[in-house]
Design a protein around this motif. Structure first.
Motif, PDB file in Angstrom:
ATOM      1  N   ASP A  93      40.920  38.844  39.089  1.00  0.00           N
ATOM      2  CA  ASP A  93      40.990  39.284  40.459  1.00  0.00           C
ATOM      3  C   ASP A  93      40.796  40.678  40.454  1.00  0.00           C
ATOM      4  N   GLY A  94      39.799  41.286  40.411  1.00  0.00           N
ATOM      5  CA  GLY A  94      39.446  42.684  39.901  1.00  0.00           C
ATOM      6  C   GLY A  94      40.232  43.719  40.505  1.00  0.00           C
ATOM      7  N   ARG A 122      36.177  33.690  27.368  1.00  0.00           N
ATOM      8  CA  ARG A 122      35.488  34.167  28.098  1.00  0.00           C
ATOM      9  C   ARG A 122      36.137  34.866  29.158  1.00  0.00           C
ATOM     10  N   VAL A 123      35.657  36.161  29.631  1.00  0.00           N
ATOM     11  CA  VAL A 123      36.108  36.773  30.813  1.00  0.00           C
ATOM     12  C   VAL A 123      35.103  37.145  32.004  1.00  0.00           C
ATOM     13  N   THR A 124      35.677  36.740  33.139  1.00  0.00           N
ATOM     14  CA  THR A 124      34.863  37.214  34.389  1.00  0.00           C
ATOM     15  C   THR A 124      35.682  38.095  35.055  1.00  0.00           C
ATOM     16  N   ILE A 125      35.330  39.150  35.564  1.00  0.00           N
ATOM     17  CA  ILE A 125      35.910  39.968  36.715  1.00  0.00           C
ATOM     18  C   ILE A 125      35.495  40.105  37.987  1.00  0.00           C
ATOM     19  N   TYR A 126      36.125  39.540  38.983  1.00  0.00           N
ATOM     20  CA  TYR A 126      35.603  39.497  40.378  1.00  0.00           C
ATOM     21  C   TYR A 126      35.848  40.735  41.151  1.00  0.00           C
ATOM     22  N   LEU A 127      34.882  41.095  41.995  1.00  0.00           N
ATOM     23  CA  LEU A 127      35.223  42.221  42.860  1.00  0.00           C
ATOM     24  C   LEU A 127      34.857  41.717  44.210  1.00  0.00           C
ATOM     25  N   ASP A 128      35.668  41.943  45.187  1.00  0.00           N
ATOM     26  CA  ASP A 128      35.085  41.517  46.626  1.00  0.00           C
ATOM     27  C   ASP A 128      33.934  42.214  47.365  1.00  0.00           C
TER      28      ASP A 128
END
Length: 201
Positions: free
Chosen positions: A55-56, A114-120
């Motif tokens: 949750d970036g 694996r890594v995923t960074i999410y930005l609103d």
């Protein structure tokens, strides 16, 4: 008549300001929520080989605040949170790059698969911020902007966030912000011990 929110009762009794009330509501969770959340927290070494969703803004802002010397707290569910009132008006500070570098180094030390960074997406300049994160991390991690961060991030095995709504739906949580600020040599504040409030209050 409904049951009165205990935080609201305390806030009224002590005539707390809005900022103080928000701080109290972030630090003190109900006993049920504290137990439920704490049971989902996994230590960093468990992340190895896993699919991690970050949750970036949630993590970056907490680390930025800590690097700036602002107070961050270990809350009653054991998760570290800053006292920001809202992320909607967020603008990167001069410490943004350092915060992202610290977070990236911490993630690398966990060795996720694996890594995923999410930005609103609704947050101003989220696209440019995502681009900057890719530059800092040499595009090592996937960085996505989304209008549905809460639902998308829950598809991952392990989630890094202190957001109560996300924690509620997550299978497992890693306190990435806590690990990152510890890596930077910063200790979050503690108002509580295993036996109650510090100072015996």
């Amino acid at each position: 008549m409904g049951v009165q929110d205990p935080i609201d009762s305390i806030a009224r009794a002590l005539s707390l300001t809005r900022a103080e009330r928000v701080a109290l509501s972030k630090i003190v969770r109900s006993p049920e929520e504290s137990l439920r959340n704490s049971m989902k927290v996994v230590p960093p070494h468990i992340v190895k080989g896993s699919d991690l969703g970050v949750d970036g803004f949630n993590v970056i802002i907490t680390v930025e605040r800590a690097l700036a010397g602002d107070p961050v707290y270990v809350c009653t569910d054991g998760i570290v949170r800053d006292l920001s009132l809202s992320y909607s008006s967020y603008k990167p500070s001069d410490l943004f790059d350092r915060a992202v570098e610290t977070i990236a180094d911490t993630v690398r030390s966990m060795s996720p698969g694996r890594v995923t960074i999410y930005l609103d997406s609704p947050i101003s300049r989220s696209g440019l911020i995502a681009k900057r994160i890719r530059e800092i991390t040499s595009e090592e991690f996937e960085v996505k902007t989304s209008n549905r961060v809460d639902s998308e991030i829950l598809s991952h095995e392990i989630v890094a966030s202190s957001d109560s709504r996300i924690i509620e739906g997550a299978k497992a949580i890693v306190d990435l912000a806590h690990a990152a600020i510890s890596r930077a040599g910063i200790s979050p504040k503690r108002l509580f011990t295993d036996r109650g409030m510090l100072g015996g209050i």
